[in-house]
Design a protein around this motif. Structure first.
Motif, PDB file in Angstrom:
ATOM      1  N   ALA A  94       0.851  -1.194   0.000  1.00  0.00           N
ATOM      2  CA  ALA A  94       0.000   0.000   0.000  1.00  0.00           C
ATOM      3  C   ALA A  94       0.884   1.241   0.000  1.00  0.00           C
ATOM      4  O   ALA A  94       1.916   1.283   0.669  1.00  0.00           O
ATOM      5  N   GLN A  95       0.489   2.266  -0.753  1.00  0.00           N
ATOM      6  CA  GLN A  95       1.292   3.478  -0.859  1.00  0.00           C
ATOM      7  C   GLN A  95       0.738   4.544   0.078  1.00  0.00           C
ATOM      8  O   GLN A  95      -0.473   4.722   0.196  1.00  0.00           O
ATOM      9  N   LEU A  96       1.641   5.252   0.732  1.00  0.00           N
ATOM     10  CA  LEU A  96       1.243   6.228   1.737  1.00  0.00           C
ATOM     11  C   LEU A  96       1.141   7.641   1.196  1.00  0.00           C
ATOM     12  O   LEU A  96       0.698   8.550   1.897  1.00  0.00           O
ATOM     13  N   THR A  97       1.569   7.837  -0.051  1.00  0.00           N
ATOM     14  CA  THR A  97       1.532   9.170  -0.650  1.00  0.00           C
ATOM     15  C   THR A  97       0.893   9.089  -2.030  1.00  0.00           C
ATOM     16  O   THR A  97       0.790   8.010  -2.612  1.00  0.00           O
ATOM     17  N   THR A  98       0.493  10.222  -2.541  1.00  0.00           N
ATOM     18  CA  THR A  98      -0.140  10.258  -3.864  1.00  0.00           C
ATOM     19  C   THR A  98       0.899  10.019  -4.957  1.00  0.00           C
ATOM     20  O   THR A  98       2.086  10.284  -4.774  1.00  0.00           O
ATOM     21  N   PHE A  99       0.415   9.506  -6.070  1.00  0.00           N
ATOM     22  CA  PHE A  99       1.280   9.263  -7.229  1.00  0.00           C
ATOM     23  C   PHE A  99       1.253  10.506  -8.105  1.00  0.00           C
ATOM     24  O   PHE A  99       0.199  10.999  -8.475  1.00  0.00           O
ATOM     25  N   VAL A 100       2.429  11.035  -8.438  1.00  0.00           N
ATOM     26  CA  VAL A 100       2.524  12.295  -9.180  1.00  0.00           C
ATOM     27  C   VAL A 100       3.208  12.056 -10.524  1.00  0.00           C
ATOM     28  O   VAL A 100       4.282  11.454 -10.592  1.00  0.00           O
ATOM     29  N   GLY A 101       2.575  12.533 -11.600  1.00  0.00           N
ATOM     30  CA  GLY A 101       3.213  12.511 -12.917  1.00  0.00           C
ATOM     31  C   GLY A 101       3.260  11.131 -13.550  1.00  0.00           C
ATOM     32  O   GLY A 101       2.467  10.245 -13.256  1.00  0.00           O
ATOM     33  N   ARG A 102       4.207  10.977 -14.486  1.00  0.00           N
ATOM     34  CA  ARG A 102       4.496   9.711 -15.168  1.00  0.00           C
ATOM     35  C   ARG A 102       3.341   9.232 -16.049  1.00  0.00           C
ATOM     36  O   ARG A 102       3.246   8.037 -16.336  1.00  0.00           O
ATOM     37  N   GLN A 103       2.485  10.127 -16.505  1.00  0.00           N
ATOM     38  CA  GLN A 103       1.364   9.688 -17.336  1.00  0.00           C
ATOM     39  C   GLN A 103       1.837   9.107 -18.660  1.00  0.00           C
ATOM     40  O   GLN A 103       1.266   8.126 -19.157  1.00  0.00           O
ATOM     41  N   GLU A 104       2.876   9.693 -19.233  1.00  0.00           N
ATOM     42  CA  GLU A 104       3.392   9.193 -20.505  1.00  0.00           C
ATOM     43  C   GLU A 104       3.932   7.779 -20.336  1.00  0.00           C
ATOM     44  O   GLU A 104       3.693   6.895 -21.167  1.00  0.00           O
ATOM     45  N   GLU A 105       4.673   7.529 -19.256  1.00  0.00           N
ATOM     46  CA  GLU A 105       5.219   6.196 -19.018  1.00  0.00           C
ATOM     47  C   GLU A 105       4.106   5.183 -18.748  1.00  0.00           C
ATOM     48  O   GLU A 105       4.171   4.038 -19.225  1.00  0.00           O
ATOM     49  N   LEU A 106       3.077   5.599 -18.011  1.00  0.00           N
ATOM     50  CA  LEU A 106       1.957   4.686 -17.744  1.00  0.00           C
ATOM     51  C   LEU A 106       1.250   4.302 -19.039  1.00  0.00           C
ATOM     52  O   LEU A 106       0.882   3.136 -19.222  1.00  0.00           O
ATOM     53  N   ARG A 107       1.067   5.284 -19.922  1.00  0.00           N
ATOM     54  CA  ARG A 107       0.425   4.979 -21.216  1.00  0.00           C
ATOM     55  C   ARG A 107       1.284   4.021 -22.020  1.00  0.00           C
ATOM     56  O   ARG A 107       0.762   3.104 -22.664  1.00  0.00           O
ATOM     57  N   ARG A 108       2.582   4.232 -21.996  1.00  0.00           N
ATOM     58  CA  ARG A 108       3.464   3.354 -22.793  1.00  0.00           C
ATOM     59  C   ARG A 108       3.427   1.929 -22.258  1.00  0.00           C
ATOM     60  O   ARG A 108       3.328   0.956 -23.004  1.00  0.00           O
ATOM     61  N   ILE A 109       3.501   1.769 -20.945  1.00  0.00           N
ATOM     62  CA  ILE A 109       3.471   0.429 -20.354  1.00  0.00           C
ATOM     63  C   ILE A 109       2.162  -0.264 -20.699  1.00  0.00           C
ATOM     64  O   ILE A 109       2.133  -1.449 -21.051  1.00  0.00           O
ATOM     65  N   ALA A 110       1.049   0.483 -20.597  1.00  0.00           N
ATOM     66  CA  ALA A 110      -0.257  -0.105 -20.892  1.00  0.00           C
ATOM     67  C   ALA A 110      -0.368  -0.548 -22.344  1.00  0.00           C
ATOM     68  O   ALA A 110      -1.076  -1.507 -22.660  1.00  0.00           O
ATOM     69  N   ALA A 111       0.352   0.150 -23.235  1.00  0.00           N
ATOM     70  CA  ALA A 111       0.254  -0.163 -24.666  1.00  0.00           C
ATOM     71  C   ALA A 111       1.174  -1.298 -25.097  1.00  0.00           C
ATOM     72  O   ALA A 111       1.017  -1.841 -26.191  1.00  0.00           O
ATOM     73  N   LEU A 112       2.129  -1.672 -24.241  1.00  0.00           N
ATOM     74  CA  LEU A 112       3.088  -2.706 -24.625  1.00  0.00           C
ATOM     75  C   LEU A 112       2.443  -4.090 -24.600  1.00  0.00           C
ATOM     76  O   LEU A 112       1.666  -4.409 -23.689  1.00  0.00           O
ATOM     77  N   THR A 113       2.762  -4.896 -25.574  1.00  0.00           N
ATOM     78  CA  THR A 113       2.212  -6.260 -25.645  1.00  0.00           C
ATOM     79  C   THR A 113       3.235  -7.312 -25.233  1.00  0.00           C
ATOM     80  O   THR A 113       2.902  -8.483 -25.146  1.00  0.00           O
ATOM     81  N   SER A 114       4.464  -6.922 -25.008  1.00  0.00           N
ATOM     82  CA  SER A 114       5.502  -7.872 -24.603  1.00  0.00           C
ATOM     83  C   SER A 114       5.152  -8.510 -23.268  1.00  0.00           C
ATOM     84  O   SER A 114       4.601  -7.864 -22.373  1.00  0.00           O
TER      85      SER A 114
END
Length: 865
Positions: free
Chosen positions: A244-264
């Motif tokens: 569980a994370q104790l702080t909010t997640f900031v930024g990294r939207q571009e990286e999250l989109r890239r990871i979600a799009a990867l099929t590997s």
């Protein structure tokens, strides 16, 4: 006003509960509350209120009910009439059903994003709004059923969140199963809850009960998902939930989109320590992922077994894992692989080949290096995200924290490295941002107080970098320390010459995220560079290499290939400045030659102010001499002394900056003054560049002295031809500017000026860009006043950046003319007085002062002063 329908229908005002009235007013209030803020059609209200036997005058009857309800509520404006129907004029949040729906949606979203703690909090808050069966005291069965279904779905999501947190209430889940016996999802939750409490036999029996009910009621077998839970229970699996994370997640939207799009099936997040790879992996993973923290581990397979809640058996750990994962569609997070990278690679390769539905998300400072791996670099945060992260973390320890300009400076100095930013933000409890920024030159001492609950290697900035350093080989450490000497990154050639290591060792540092490779250059984050530079420096070899580069580049800066060479020196600007500064302190003789070799580059690039401090220091330690290189040093550090050397200088001239300094500081030669050896040397030079410069100078001074425009134009065109034959843009631009002065056609003058601006823009010549832009304003003044004003303002900005007081003064004089023409003489005089104050030593300042004084005198005369 608040309305409740999750239970008996009721309304509350600030003064307390309101007596709504009988069944029909309560039903009417409920119907309007269900669609609060919307217009509910008249015929629908009649149908819902009266069913199949409405009164003869249904419209009047409805209006009567509305009137009763308005009186009960005490505010007629709450129920608005529209031609199409009635509307309850309240915000959605004032109706408990809508507030419940919003909280439940947020809870489900948190669950989907892998935050069961937040999901439990939101869903619990949503369900606390229920006071009993929905619409308990009115006959609206369809609406009640829909609301109860929403309640059941929220309860199911709450159970899912608690299962992921390892604290599900078995009795609650059993009660839900009894209410929804055909819901396989709830059956699976019951099995998981029982299994988490060590009641494996009961969990297996729950599966058999589900199988029997589904067969009897639907004639079907359990779904693949329910069978997968059954298999987990059989194998004794209770895999570790995501931290569980104790702080909010900031930024990294571009990286999250890239990871979600990867099929590997294997994605490895790579980056330096403290870049936030683990946090990004957890954010990207979603619910149900299996998290394996390898930082404290010595055996990857054993750590993975532990994360899955599996005991070791007589089977080899890899085979035990295959048995557990072969039939599962799962995501395995292998976190912090760098110190066990060979083991991690072997296990990942084995599991991916034996478990077809398995995916692996790894984090490491270097790639695992196996077939099918897709790398996803995790770069530093961009400036906006860095500042947002700093502010978020700072307000956790200092709620009154306010962003200021120092915040941006801190984030930039810390390379956008999330851990470093968080450590710095924690300091705002006791230090101001200005104090933090001032102490970043000793960042490893400053950033020492981190999260005590974090792994030791993440508690201080030094520990983060040391973790990477300790994983390097002897050769890799040596190269990392040498490379840290370069303040502006390095080319492969520079690394090989200065550091003496080949490309394989350099590639290893890139692979391990100590060095970034981009556009043919190798760079370290400043934090890593500062740490590595404490182990070894190669400043002498560094200075020698860049001196050799400057010596090779200088003649090329006045040839056809000059744009490429200017670009090369610009890319090495920080290293060149570092080499000069080091040599000025340790090898003054080399520094004197290096300053000379760089003088033309600095002049064209407008960097003379930047080197002033080093030049002054060097001047204080070298002996006076009548040489070209000493004259250049004086022109940079003590321009008021340079003329005495120039009058004795005999040549040969190899550095054109000597001639430019001569012109800028002393102005056109006095025809009656004795000739100097330097004049004779220059006029008889066979250097084509110097010949072009002499032709340009003669055309300008001859026209000024004798007024022969045709001869001046002829000489200028010849000078232009010489420069163009050389491919030399700076000289060509100077002649184009003179031709713009000589022509009597204002349109041609503008065209020539625009061409001069285009040519110097290719070189990035800051001073000329400012000067020509100011002159363009002069040439536009009588043609297009608004365009002239724009040029003056742009020139003012460019001259400020380049440190050109004379050009600033002339731009202000142009703006003063415009203000005067527009009827604002006070503003015009203010601009001219500012221009006078800016001017100082040198012929160019003297010439500018003359122009400013002329405009001011004309202004004062016109005002009768």
């Amino acid at each position: 006003m608040q309305v409740g329908i999750l239970g008996p229908v009721e309304a509350h005002s600030p003064d307390g509960r309101i007596a709504v009235g009988g069944p029909r007013p309560r039903t009417l209030l409920a119907l309007l509350a269900i669609r609060v803020g919307e217009i509910v059609p008249l015929d629908r209200l009649v149908d819902e209120l009266y069913g199949s036997t409405p009164p003869a005058d249904a419209a009047n009857a409805l209006q009567g009910q509305v009137s009763r309800l308005r009186r009960a509520l005490g505010d007629a404006s709450l129920i608005e009439f529209h031609p199409a129907g009635y509307r309850l004029a309240l915000p959605e949040r004032e109706v408990d059903a809508h507030r419940f729906a919003a909280l439940a949606a947020d809870g489900r979203r948190a669950l989907e994003q892998g935050d069961p703690q937040a999901a439990e909090s939101l869903l619990s808050e949503a369900l606390r709004l229920w006071r009993g069966p929905a619409l308990a005291d009115v006959a609206l069965d369809g609406h009640a059923t829909r609301l109860e279904q929403q309640r059941s779905a929220a309860l199911g999501s709450l159970v899912a969140a608690r299962i992921r947190l390892g604290k599900a209430d078995v009795a609650q889940v059993q009660d839900l199963v009894r209410q929804n016996p055909l819901d396989e999802r709830l059956r699976g939750y019951l099995m998981q809850a029982l299994n988490q409490q060590g009641r494996q036999a009961e969990a297996l029996q729950a599966f058999e009960d589900a199988r029997a009910v589904l067969a009897d009621e639907l004639g079907t077998d359990p779904s693949p998902e329910l069978r997968a839970v059954h298999l987990q229970v059989l194998r004794g699996q209770t895999h570790r939930e995501l931290p569980a994370q104790l702080t909010t997640f900031v930024g990294r939207q571009e990286e999250l989109r890239r990871i979600a799009a990867l099929t590997s099936r294997l994605v490895t997040l790579t980056g330096p320590g403290g870049a936030g790879k683990t946090r990004l992996a957890l954010q990207a993973a979603g619910p149900g992922a299996i998290f394996v923290d390898l930082a404290p581990a010595k055996d990857v397979a054993a750590a993975t077994l532990q994360a899955l809640g599996l005991k070791e058996t007589v089977l080899e750990p890899e085979d035990r894992l295959t048995l557990a994962l072969r039939e599962r569609s799962a995501l395995l997070i292998l976190d912090n692989c760098e110190h066990l990278v060979v083991q991690a690679a072997r296990l990942a390769g084995h599991l991916l080949s034996t478990c077809p539905s398995l995916r692996i998300l790894a984090t490491s400072r270097e790639a695992l290096g196996i077939t099918g791996e897709t790398l996803c670099p995790v770069p530093p945060l961009d400036p906006e995200q860095s500042v947002a992260l700093f502010a978020d973390r700072a307000r956790l320890v200092n709620p009154a924290f306010v962003l200021d300009r120092h915040t941006t400076d801190i984030c930039r100095e810390l390379d956008g490295l999330p851990l470093a930013i968080e450590l710095a933000a924690a300091r705002t409890r006791t230090l101001t941002t200005e104090e933090i920024a001032d102490r970043l030159n000793d960042r490893f001492r400053l950033l020492t107080k981190g999260n005590r609950a974090a792994a030791p290697r993440h508690q201080t900035l030094r520990a983060v970098v040391e973790w990477s350093w300790d994983l390097l080989s002897v050769q890799e450490r040596d190269l990392a320390a040498c490379l840290a000497t370069f303040s502006g990154g390095a080319t492969l050639e520079a690394v090989e010459v200065v550091c003496g290591h080949d490309v394989e060792v350099l590639d290893a540092l890139v692979d391990k995220s100590l060095v970034e490779a981009s556009d043919g250059r190798y760079r370290m984050l400043e934090t890593i560079r500062e740490f590595c530079s404490q182990h070894k420096r190669v400043d002498a070899a560094h200075a020698a290499y860049f001196h050799d580069l400057a010596r090779r580049a200088d003649p090329e800066l006045r040839q056809r290939d000059q744009v490429r060479w200017f670009a090369r020196l610009t890319a090495e600007h920080a290293n060149l400045m570092q080499a000069v500064a080091w040599a000025a302190e340790h090898e003054p003789e080399r520094a004197l030659r290096l300053v000379s070799d760089l003088s033309w580059y600095w002049y064209v690039k407008g960097s003379r102010n930047e080197v002033l401090g080093t030049a002054e220091k060097l001047l204080s330690v070298v002996e006076e001499e009548t040489t070209e290189r000493y004259a250049i040093l004086l022109a940079l550090a003590a321009p008021e002394r340079v003329q005495a050397v120039l009058t004795r200088l005999e040549g040969p001239i190899t550095q054109p900056f000597v001639l430019i300094a001569w012109a800028m500081l002393t102005g056109p030669p006095d025809p009656g003054a004795p000739r100097t050896p330097l004049q004779d040397e220059v006029e008889h030079s066979d250097d084509p560049w110097i010949q072009g410069l002499i032709g340009f100078s003669n055309s300008y001074t001859g026209w000024a002295a004798r007024g022969n425009r045709e001869l001046a134009i002829e000489q200028s065109r010849e000078a232009l031809r010489r420069f163009q034959d050389l491919g030399e843009r700076w000289g060509a631009a100077q002649v184009l500017d003179v031709l713009a002065n000589l022509t009597q056609d204002p349109v041609e003058a503008l065209a020539l000026t625009d061409e001069a601006l285009r040519v110097v823009a290719e070189l990035g010549a800051k001073e000329e860009l400012a000067e020509f832009r100011q002159r363009r304003g002069d040439r536009l003044l009588d043609l297009d006043e608004a365009a002239a004003e724009r040029d003056y303002l742009q020139a003012l900005e460019q001259a400020t950046q380049a440190g050109l007081a004379a050009t600033r003064a002339l731009a202000n004089a142009g703006l003063a003319r415009i203000a005067w023409r527009r009827g604002d003489p006070a503003r015009a005089e203010e601009l001219l007085r500012d221009a006078q104050r800016e001017l100082g030593f040198g012929w160019m300042h003297t010439a500018a002062k003359q122009q400013v004084d002329e405009v001011l005198e004309e202004l004062l005369r016109s005002r009768g002063a």
